[in-house]
Design a protein around this motif. Structure first.
Motif, PDB file in Angstrom:
ATOM      1  N   VAL A 283       0.840  -1.204   0.000  1.00 40.84           N
ATOM      2  CA  VAL A 283       0.000   0.000   0.000  1.00 40.84           C
ATOM      3  C   VAL A 283       0.873   1.252   0.000  1.00 40.84           C
ATOM      4  O   VAL A 283       0.596   2.234  -0.704  1.00 40.84           O
ATOM      5  CB  VAL A 283      -0.953   0.004   1.214  1.00 40.84           C
ATOM      6  CG1 VAL A 283      -1.714   1.327   1.299  1.00 40.84           C
ATOM      7  CG2 VAL A 283      -1.930  -1.154   1.131  1.00 40.84           C
ATOM      8  N   ALA A 284       1.942   1.230   0.795  1.00 39.73           N
ATOM      9  CA  ALA A 284       2.851   2.376   0.863  1.00 39.73           C
ATOM     10  C   ALA A 284       3.520   2.622  -0.491  1.00 39.73           C
ATOM     11  O   ALA A 284       3.633   3.770  -0.950  1.00 39.73           O
ATOM     12  CB  ALA A 284       3.904   2.142   1.939  1.00 39.73           C
ATOM     13  N   LYS A 285       3.959   1.547  -1.152  1.00 47.03           N
ATOM     14  CA  LYS A 285       4.606   1.692  -2.460  1.00 47.03           C
ATOM     15  C   LYS A 285       3.628   2.218  -3.505  1.00 47.03           C
ATOM     16  O   LYS A 285       3.996   3.007  -4.382  1.00 47.03           O
ATOM     17  CB  LYS A 285       5.187   0.345  -2.894  1.00 47.03           C
ATOM     18  CG  LYS A 285       6.443  -0.035  -2.127  1.00 47.03           C
ATOM     19  CD  LYS A 285       7.146  -1.244  -2.695  1.00 47.03           C
ATOM     20  CE  LYS A 285       6.430  -2.528  -2.371  1.00 47.03           C
ATOM     21  NZ  LYS A 285       7.198  -3.721  -2.765  1.00 47.03           N
ATOM     22  N   TYR A 286       2.364   1.788  -3.388  1.00 45.60           N
ATOM     23  CA  TYR A 286       1.347   2.272  -4.323  1.00 45.60           C
ATOM     24  C   TYR A 286       1.111   3.766  -4.133  1.00 45.60           C
ATOM     25  O   TYR A 286       1.018   4.522  -5.116  1.00 45.60           O
ATOM     26  CB  TYR A 286       0.039   1.510  -4.118  1.00 45.60           C
ATOM     27  CG  TYR A 286      -1.126   2.112  -4.886  1.00 45.60           C
ATOM     28  CD1 TYR A 286      -1.245   1.929  -6.256  1.00 45.60           C
ATOM     29  CD2 TYR A 286      -2.086   2.873  -4.224  1.00 45.60           C
ATOM     30  CE1 TYR A 286      -2.295   2.494  -6.968  1.00 45.60           C
ATOM     31  CE2 TYR A 286      -3.145   3.446  -4.923  1.00 45.60           C
ATOM     32  CZ  TYR A 286      -3.248   3.246  -6.289  1.00 45.60           C
ATOM     33  OH  TYR A 286      -4.279   3.811  -6.991  1.00 45.60           O
ATOM     34  N   ALA A 287       1.003   4.205  -2.876  1.00 46.17           N
ATOM     35  CA  ALA A 287       0.781   5.630  -2.614  1.00 46.17           C
ATOM     36  C   ALA A 287       1.925   6.464  -3.184  1.00 46.17           C
ATOM     37  O   ALA A 287       1.703   7.506  -3.835  1.00 46.17           O
ATOM     38  CB  ALA A 287       0.647   5.866  -1.109  1.00 46.17           C
ATOM     39  N   LYS A 288       3.148   6.010  -2.982  1.00 48.63           N
ATOM     40  CA  LYS A 288       4.311   6.736  -3.494  1.00 48.63           C
ATOM     41  C   LYS A 288       4.317   6.739  -5.023  1.00 48.63           C
ATOM     42  O   LYS A 288       4.521   7.792  -5.654  1.00 48.63           O
ATOM     43  CB  LYS A 288       5.584   6.085  -2.952  1.00 48.63           C
ATOM     44  CG  LYS A 288       6.860   6.703  -3.487  1.00 48.63           C
ATOM     45  CD  LYS A 288       8.081   5.960  -2.945  1.00 48.63           C
ATOM     46  CE  LYS A 288       9.357   6.482  -3.586  1.00 48.63           C
ATOM     47  NZ  LYS A 288      10.552   5.747  -3.097  1.00 48.63           N
ATOM     48  N   ALA A 289       4.082   5.572  -5.620  1.00 42.23           N
ATOM     49  CA  ALA A 289       4.112   5.460  -7.083  1.00 42.23           C
ATOM     50  C   ALA A 289       3.027   6.324  -7.726  1.00 42.23           C
ATOM     51  O   ALA A 289       3.260   6.978  -8.748  1.00 42.23           O
ATOM     52  CB  ALA A 289       3.931   3.994  -7.489  1.00 42.23           C
ATOM     53  N   ARG A 290       1.836   6.322  -7.130  1.00 44.33           N
ATOM     54  CA  ARG A 290       0.733   7.109  -7.684  1.00 44.33           C
ATOM     55  C   ARG A 290       1.083   8.606  -7.680  1.00 44.33           C
ATOM     56  O   ARG A 290       0.824   9.328  -8.652  1.00 44.33           O
ATOM     57  CB  ARG A 290      -0.533   6.858  -6.869  1.00 44.33           C
ATOM     58  CG  ARG A 290      -1.784   7.551  -7.433  1.00 44.33           C
ATOM     59  CD  ARG A 290      -2.998   7.286  -6.547  1.00 44.33           C
ATOM     60  NE  ARG A 290      -4.174   7.933  -7.099  1.00 44.33           N
ATOM     61  CZ  ARG A 290      -5.042   7.338  -7.935  1.00 44.33           C
ATOM     62  NH1 ARG A 290      -4.840   6.090  -8.300  1.00 44.33           N
ATOM     63  NH2 ARG A 290      -6.087   8.010  -8.403  1.00 44.33           N
ATOM     64  N   SER A 291       1.683   9.044  -6.594  1.00 39.83           N
ATOM     65  CA  SER A 291       2.053  10.446  -6.497  1.00 39.83           C
ATOM     66  C   SER A 291       3.143  10.802  -7.508  1.00 39.83           C
ATOM     67  O   SER A 291       3.104  11.870  -8.138  1.00 39.83           O
ATOM     68  CB  SER A 291       2.528  10.771  -5.079  1.00 39.83           C
ATOM     69  OG  SER A 291       2.888  12.127  -4.974  1.00 39.83           O
ATOM     70  N   VAL A 292       4.122   9.904  -7.688  1.00 42.60           N
ATOM     71  CA  VAL A 292       5.199  10.147  -8.655  1.00 42.60           C
ATOM     72  C   VAL A 292       4.633  10.266 -10.065  1.00 42.60           C
ATOM     73  O   VAL A 292       4.955  11.208 -10.820  1.00 42.60           O
ATOM     74  CB  VAL A 292       6.249   9.018  -8.594  1.00 42.60           C
ATOM     75  CG1 VAL A 292       7.212   9.125  -9.787  1.00 42.60           C
ATOM     76  CG2 VAL A 292       7.035   9.075  -7.303  1.00 42.60           C
ATOM     77  N   VAL A 293       3.773   9.298 -10.424  1.00 44.92           N
ATOM     78  CA  VAL A 293       3.218   9.280 -11.780  1.00 44.92           C
ATOM     79  C   VAL A 293       2.361  10.511 -12.043  1.00 44.92           C
ATOM     80  O   VAL A 293       2.470  11.165 -13.097  1.00 44.92           O
ATOM     81  CB  VAL A 293       2.397   7.989 -12.019  1.00 44.92           C
ATOM     82  CG1 VAL A 293       1.638   8.064 -13.340  1.00 44.92           C
ATOM     83  CG2 VAL A 293       3.313   6.788 -12.000  1.00 44.92           C
ATOM     84  N   GLN A 294       1.496  10.849 -11.084  1.00 48.17           N
ATOM     85  CA  GLN A 294       0.586  11.989 -11.301  1.00 48.17           C
ATOM     86  C   GLN A 294       1.329  13.325 -11.252  1.00 48.17           C
ATOM     87  O   GLN A 294       0.962  14.268 -11.956  1.00 48.17           O
ATOM     88  CB  GLN A 294      -0.537  11.956 -10.268  1.00 48.17           C
ATOM     89  CG  GLN A 294      -1.481  10.766 -10.455  1.00 48.17           C
ATOM     90  CD  GLN A 294      -2.702  10.847  -9.568  1.00 48.17           C
ATOM     91  OE1 GLN A 294      -2.686  11.508  -8.529  1.00 48.17           O
ATOM     92  NE2 GLN A 294      -3.769  10.180  -9.971  1.00 48.17           N
ATOM     93  N   THR A 295       2.364  13.401 -10.421  1.00 47.32           N
ATOM     94  CA  THR A 295       3.149  14.639 -10.369  1.00 47.32           C
ATOM     95  C   THR A 295       3.950  14.825 -11.645  1.00 47.32           C
ATOM     96  O   THR A 295       4.010  15.925 -12.216  1.00 47.32           O
ATOM     97  CB  THR A 295       4.094  14.625  -9.152  1.00 47.32           C
ATOM     98  OG1 THR A 295       3.329  14.450  -7.956  1.00 47.32           O
ATOM     99  CG2 THR A 295       4.880  15.936  -9.060  1.00 47.32           C
ATOM    100  N   SER A 296       4.576  13.743 -12.116  1.00 44.62           N
ATOM    101  CA  SER A 296       5.391  13.839 -13.331  1.00 44.62           C
ATOM    102  C   SER A 296       4.546  14.166 -14.549  1.00 44.62           C
ATOM    103  O   SER A 296       5.043  14.773 -15.515  1.00 44.62           O
ATOM    104  CB  SER A 296       6.151  12.528 -13.562  1.00 44.62           C
ATOM    105  OG  SER A 296       5.250  11.448 -13.795  1.00 44.62           O
ATOM    106  N   ALA A 297       3.253  13.783 -14.533  1.00 51.89           N
ATOM    107  CA  ALA A 297       2.361  14.087 -15.656  1.00 51.89           C
ATOM    108  C   ALA A 297       2.140  15.583 -15.790  1.00 51.89           C
ATOM    109  O   ALA A 297       1.775  16.069 -16.884  1.00 51.89           O
ATOM    110  CB  ALA A 297       1.030  13.370 -15.469  1.00 51.89           C
ATOM    111  N   GLN A 298       2.344  16.324 -14.715  1.00 51.53           N
ATOM    112  CA  GLN A 298       2.154  17.775 -14.742  1.00 51.53           C
ATOM    113  C   GLN A 298       3.447  18.521 -15.084  1.00 51.53           C
ATOM    114  O   GLN A 298       3.448  19.738 -15.228  1.00 51.53           O
ATOM    115  CB  GLN A 298       1.637  18.261 -13.384  1.00 51.53           C
ATOM    116  CG  GLN A 298       0.274  17.697 -13.010  1.00 51.53           C
ATOM    117  CD  GLN A 298      -0.155  18.130 -11.621  1.00 51.53           C
ATOM    118  OE1 GLN A 298       0.649  18.236 -10.709  1.00 51.53           O
ATOM    119  NE2 GLN A 298      -1.451  18.403 -11.468  1.00 51.53           N
TER     120      GLN A 298
END
Length: 464
Positions: A283-298
């Motif tokens: 769950v922790a890795k998913y939260a981090k990965a989701r934030s990385v992907v969505q931040t990098s998209a911007q």
């Protein structure tokens, strides 16, 4: 396990009595089988050599079976007698006295307060108090003293009743222990002594119990020291092994003894100890990965690489793209899989960044110590350090996953601490946590301030 003075006695009379009756039933079944052997021996009309050999064998077997019957019969009688004595001592003497004492002590405390107040009232009378006032105060004081004295007498009587029951219980346990010891080690052993494989089994059982205790201790220490290089990995591995043993014990217990909530609870806690940390880490890795992907998209490609680096971008996209089934599979993989920190070290070594790898593997002793102690999970610590950055996109799903990881890791720590502490206590006490390992059957318990009176399971091992 020992009795607490003035409280209900330890021990389960019905369980002890039921075991005793079971042994007696086995002895009776053996007695019936001996009757069949008697018929073979007594058939003297059959003169064939085959029947002669059969009679000789039956006679020899009968002697060996008789030895075992004596063990079952005497052990059963000892347990049944102890069960009856324990029932009387517990339910007719000590336990009723303990209930009465619990109420009387509260009444005595109030009566003694009233006695002191009445005595003070007499002492505080003014010199010019009327005879009527003096008489009233003295009467009140006398009555208060009488009531307190009567309660002390009642308490003394019930304490003696509790003591009588307690002593009767331990005396009966000592008699039962001596009787069983006689058929196992004493004059009635009749040659039924442990052989080589029995000794091997005893050594194996001892080593197994010792391993369980080591794993329990490691499970407790791992909660606080999992971050320590090398030692942490060893403690985590031993804790995982302890969880595996707990799961196996629970499964075997249900398979051999039938369903019980205690065994099922043991299996559940073992599974949680084994896979709970991995699930929370996922769950922790998913939260981090989701934030990385969505931040990098911007951000632009260059800005994303500068902020996160190629390695983190690639691993995050891979983690974010996993399906639900793949996430469950990742969480259920071996509990000995590498953590995020281990993977980071492997990447640094692959890139020949020896210095950074060494610093990551052997951090300063108290670096991130607060987070490591609170969460006890490298993936959650890694996530927490990541979210300490600014400029990250955190949507509702990311926030929910992040909070779940925080709360889950702390809760998981507390559950593991409680589970391992409980298992350690039961293993040290009897060698038998949730499951099957122990053969000790303590039916007499430590009296208040006295010696242990135990009937040991080895003493009920009837045929060696």
């Amino acid at each position: 396990m020992g009795d607490t003075q003035w409280e209900a006695l330890d021990g389960k009379p019905y369980t002890v009595g039921a075991k005793g009756r079971r042994y007696q039933e086995i002895a009776e079944a053996i007695q019936r089988s001996m009757g069949s052997l008697d018929n073979i021996v007594d058939q003297i009309d059959n003169k064939s050599l085959a029947m002669d050999a059969t009679r000789e064998l039956a006679s020899s077997v009968k002697e060996d079976i008789e030895k075992a019957r004596v063990r079952y019969a005497d052990t059963g009688e000892a347990l049944a007698t102890y069960g009856d004595a324990l029932e009387t001592a517990k339910y007719e003497q000590a336990d009723p006295a303990a209930r009465e004492l619990a109420g009387l002590r509260g009444e005595l405390e109030a009566a003694e307060t009233a006695e002191r107040n009445a005595a003070s009232a007499v002492d505080d009378l003014p010199d010019d108090a009327s005879d009527a006032d003096k008489q009233s105060a003295e009467t009140t004081a006398t009555n208060a003293t009488s009531e307190a004295s009567a309660l002390r007498g009642e308490i003394s009587r019930y304490e003696q009743q509790w003591t009588d029951g307690h002593e009767a219980k331990n005396a009966a346990a000592a008699v039962a222990k001596d009787k069983i010891h006689e058929v196992v080690y004493g004059s009635k052993v009749n040659g039924l002594k442990d052989g080589f494989w029995d000794k091997v089994k005893e050594i194996g059982t001892f080593l197994y119990k010792a391993l369980k205790i080591i794993c329990d201790i490691a499970g407790i220490l791992a909660i606080f020291l999992s971050w320590v290089p090398i030692l942490g990995q060893v403690l985590v591995a031993l804790a995982a092994l302890g969880a595996i043993l707990q799961i196996i014990e629970g499964i075997v217990k249900i398979a051999t003894e039938g369903f019980s909530w205690a065994a099922l609870g043991g299996i559940g806690l073992g599974v949680l100890g084994l896979f709970g940390g991995k699930a929370i880490g996922a769950v922790a890795k998913y939260a981090k990965a989701r934030s990385v992907v969505q931040t990098s998209a911007q951000l632009s490609t260059r800005a994303s690489k500068l902020k996160f680096g190629n390695s983190l971008l690639k691993s995050s996209r891979k983690t974010f793209a996993l399906t639900k089934g793949q996430r469950v599979s990742e969480a259920l993989k071996s509990p000995f899989l590498r953590t995020a920190t281990d993977k980071k070290i492997a990447g640094l070594l692959k890139s020949r960044e020896w210095t950074n790898a060494l610093k990551t593997k052997f951090p300063m002793p108290y670096k991130d110590g607060g987070m490591r102690l609170a969460f006890g999970n490298d993936d959650v610590v890694d996530m927490a350090k990541f979210f300490s950055q600014t400029g990250l996109r955190i949507d509702g799903a990311t926030s929910a996953a992040m909070n779940t990881a925080y709360l889950g890791s702390i809760t998981h720590n507390f559950i593991n601490l409680g589970r391992n502490t409980y298992n350690l206590g039961t293993d040290i006490q009897s060698g038998n946590g949730w499951g099957i390992a122990g053969d000790a059957s303590t039916i007499g318990t430590q009296p208040a301030g006295g010696d242990y009176n135990k009937i040991i399971g080895k003493g009920i091992k009837l045929v060696g």
